[in-house]
Design an enzyme around this catalytic site. Sequence first.
Site, PDB file in Angstrom:
ATOM      1  N   ASN A  11       0.859  -1.189   0.000  1.00 19.90           N
ATOM      2  CA  ASN A  11       0.000   0.000   0.000  1.00 19.90           C
ATOM      3  C   ASN A  11       0.896   1.240   0.000  1.00 19.90           C
ATOM      4  O   ASN A  11       1.508   1.559   1.015  1.00 19.90           O
ATOM      5  CB  ASN A  11      -0.887  -0.057   1.253  1.00 19.90           C
ATOM      6  CG  ASN A  11      -1.729   1.188   1.434  1.00 19.90           C
ATOM      7  OD1 ASN A  11      -1.786   2.054   0.564  1.00 19.90           O
ATOM      8  ND2 ASN A  11      -2.394   1.281   2.585  1.00 19.90           N
ATOM      9  N   LYS A  13       0.057   4.270  -0.115  1.00 17.52           N
ATOM     10  CA  LYS A  13      -0.583   5.411   0.546  1.00 17.52           C
ATOM     11  C   LYS A  13      -0.383   6.670  -0.304  1.00 17.52           C
ATOM     12  O   LYS A  13      -0.394   6.586  -1.520  1.00 17.52           O
ATOM     13  CB  LYS A  13      -0.065   5.553   1.981  1.00 17.52           C
ATOM     14  CG  LYS A  13      -0.191   4.229   2.753  1.00 17.52           C
ATOM     15  CD  LYS A  13       0.056   4.353   4.217  1.00 17.52           C
ATOM     16  CE  LYS A  13      -0.122   2.996   4.885  1.00 17.52           C
ATOM     17  NZ  LYS A  13       0.048   3.040   6.321  1.00 17.52           N
ATOM     18  N   HIS A  98      -9.346   0.665   5.479  1.00 15.02           N
ATOM     19  CA  HIS A  98      -8.049   0.913   6.113  1.00 15.02           C
ATOM     20  C   HIS A  98      -8.246   1.858   7.302  1.00 15.02           C
ATOM     21  O   HIS A  98      -9.094   2.749   7.257  1.00 15.02           O
ATOM     22  CB  HIS A  98      -7.076   1.526   5.101  1.00 15.02           C
ATOM     23  CG  HIS A  98      -5.670   1.537   5.613  1.00 15.02           C
ATOM     24  ND1 HIS A  98      -5.232   2.477   6.497  1.00 15.02           N
ATOM     25  CD2 HIS A  98      -4.628   0.697   5.385  1.00 15.02           C
ATOM     26  CE1 HIS A  98      -3.957   2.217   6.804  1.00 15.02           C
ATOM     27  NE2 HIS A  98      -3.573   1.147   6.139  1.00 15.02           N
ATOM     28  N   GLU A 100      -6.637   4.294   8.249  1.00 16.72           N
ATOM     29  CA  GLU A 100      -6.454   5.709   7.910  1.00 16.72           C
ATOM     30  C   GLU A 100      -7.711   6.290   7.266  1.00 16.72           C
ATOM     31  O   GLU A 100      -7.895   7.505   7.244  1.00 16.72           O
ATOM     32  CB  GLU A 100      -5.208   5.864   7.014  1.00 16.72           C
ATOM     33  CG  GLU A 100      -3.938   5.707   7.846  1.00 16.72           C
ATOM     34  CD  GLU A 100      -2.735   5.185   7.107  1.00 16.72           C
ATOM     35  OE1 GLU A 100      -2.705   5.242   5.868  1.00 16.72           O
ATOM     36  OE2 GLU A 100      -1.808   4.688   7.781  1.00 16.72           O
ATOM     37  N   GLU A 168      -4.958  -5.466  10.787  1.00 19.77           N
ATOM     38  CA  GLU A 168      -3.935  -4.441  10.982  1.00 19.77           C
ATOM     39  C   GLU A 168      -4.190  -3.694  12.289  1.00 19.77           C
ATOM     40  O   GLU A 168      -5.034  -2.787  12.331  1.00 19.77           O
ATOM     41  CB  GLU A 168      -3.966  -3.428   9.837  1.00 19.77           C
ATOM     42  CG  GLU A 168      -3.713  -4.022   8.471  1.00 19.77           C
ATOM     43  CD  GLU A 168      -3.176  -2.966   7.504  1.00 19.77           C
ATOM     44  OE1 GLU A 168      -2.062  -3.143   7.035  1.00 19.77           O
ATOM     45  OE2 GLU A 168      -3.870  -1.975   7.266  1.00 19.77           O
ATOM     46  N   GLY A 174       2.895   1.896  10.930  1.00 20.16           N
ATOM     47  CA  GLY A 174       3.857   2.995  10.829  1.00 20.16           C
ATOM     48  C   GLY A 174       4.614   3.296  12.109  1.00 20.16           C
ATOM     49  O   GLY A 174       5.249   4.335  12.215  1.00 20.16           O
ATOM     50  N   SER A 212       3.770  -2.434  10.299  1.00 22.95           N
ATOM     51  CA  SER A 212       5.226  -2.467  10.507  1.00 22.95           C
ATOM     52  C   SER A 212       5.891  -3.759  10.028  1.00 22.95           C
ATOM     53  O   SER A 212       6.841  -4.239  10.647  1.00 22.95           O
ATOM     54  CB  SER A 212       5.563  -2.191  11.978  1.00 22.95           C
ATOM     55  OG  SER A 212       5.190  -0.867  12.316  1.00 22.95           O
TER      56      SER A 212
END
Length: 254
Positions: A11, A13, A98, A100, A168, A174, A212
């Site tokens: 991904n 992003k 996701h 985010e 996730e 991250g 990660s």
Amino acid sequence: MPWARPIIAGNWKMNGLRADGLALADALVNGASQGSGAGTLAIFPPATLLAAIAQRLAGSQVLLGGQDCAPQAKGAFTGDLSAPMLQDAGCRLVIVGHSERRQGHGETDALVQAKAKAAHAAGLAVVLCIGETEAEWQAGQTLAVLDRQLEGSLPEGASAEWLIVAYEPVWAIGTGRTPTAADIERTHAHLRKRLGQLVPDGASLGLLYGGSVKAANAGEILAIPEVDGVLVGGACLQADEFLAIRQAGSRAAR
Ligand code: PGA
């Protein structure tokens, strides 16, 4: 089995301008054609690069996906991208749910479910993301949160043919932190059981871990029972690192 294992998904992003994005795609096509590395390799570049990258991936083993899609097929939705548009640009898959999007854009389970439905209607495979926050993790609510997200966002008629689920943990994305292998194993075993109850062919549904993942930990993670692949963010922006994750997956599969 609908998808060759391991499934290695990258991904991008909101990263990649034309020059570096095309160079990264070319390097992946090149790397994927060499060496071992069976399985499925998929990348999710930003929307601006999809059509150009689709041309570079033509005839390669690398699949193209979008990072999100609208629940509607077309219309007056300024700034949104529909699943048929992604399909038209050369995508085979799309990520929905996701964290985010869920956290940064207030997306609910119902909206994620509608997006997944729209994606399937357009002929795209769906990577449905779920995951608990740090506070939920610390409160021991992980499995309850995942159950709630799965039940709320799984599209009707879901099948392993076109649905992949990615676990996730929000706190692992991250941050350089991951759950222990034992924790991932326990969570994936639970998800596999739930998916077996919710989806007719849930036993063979692709179940990914994300958060990660890098070359250094991919081998250990991909060797965990019920982990069919990984969804990679930061580490997928370097061709060498992403291809090393794929290599680690091939070794773990042996
Ligand atoms: P990360 O992101 O690999 O940078 O932690 C994973 C993801 O958000 O899918």
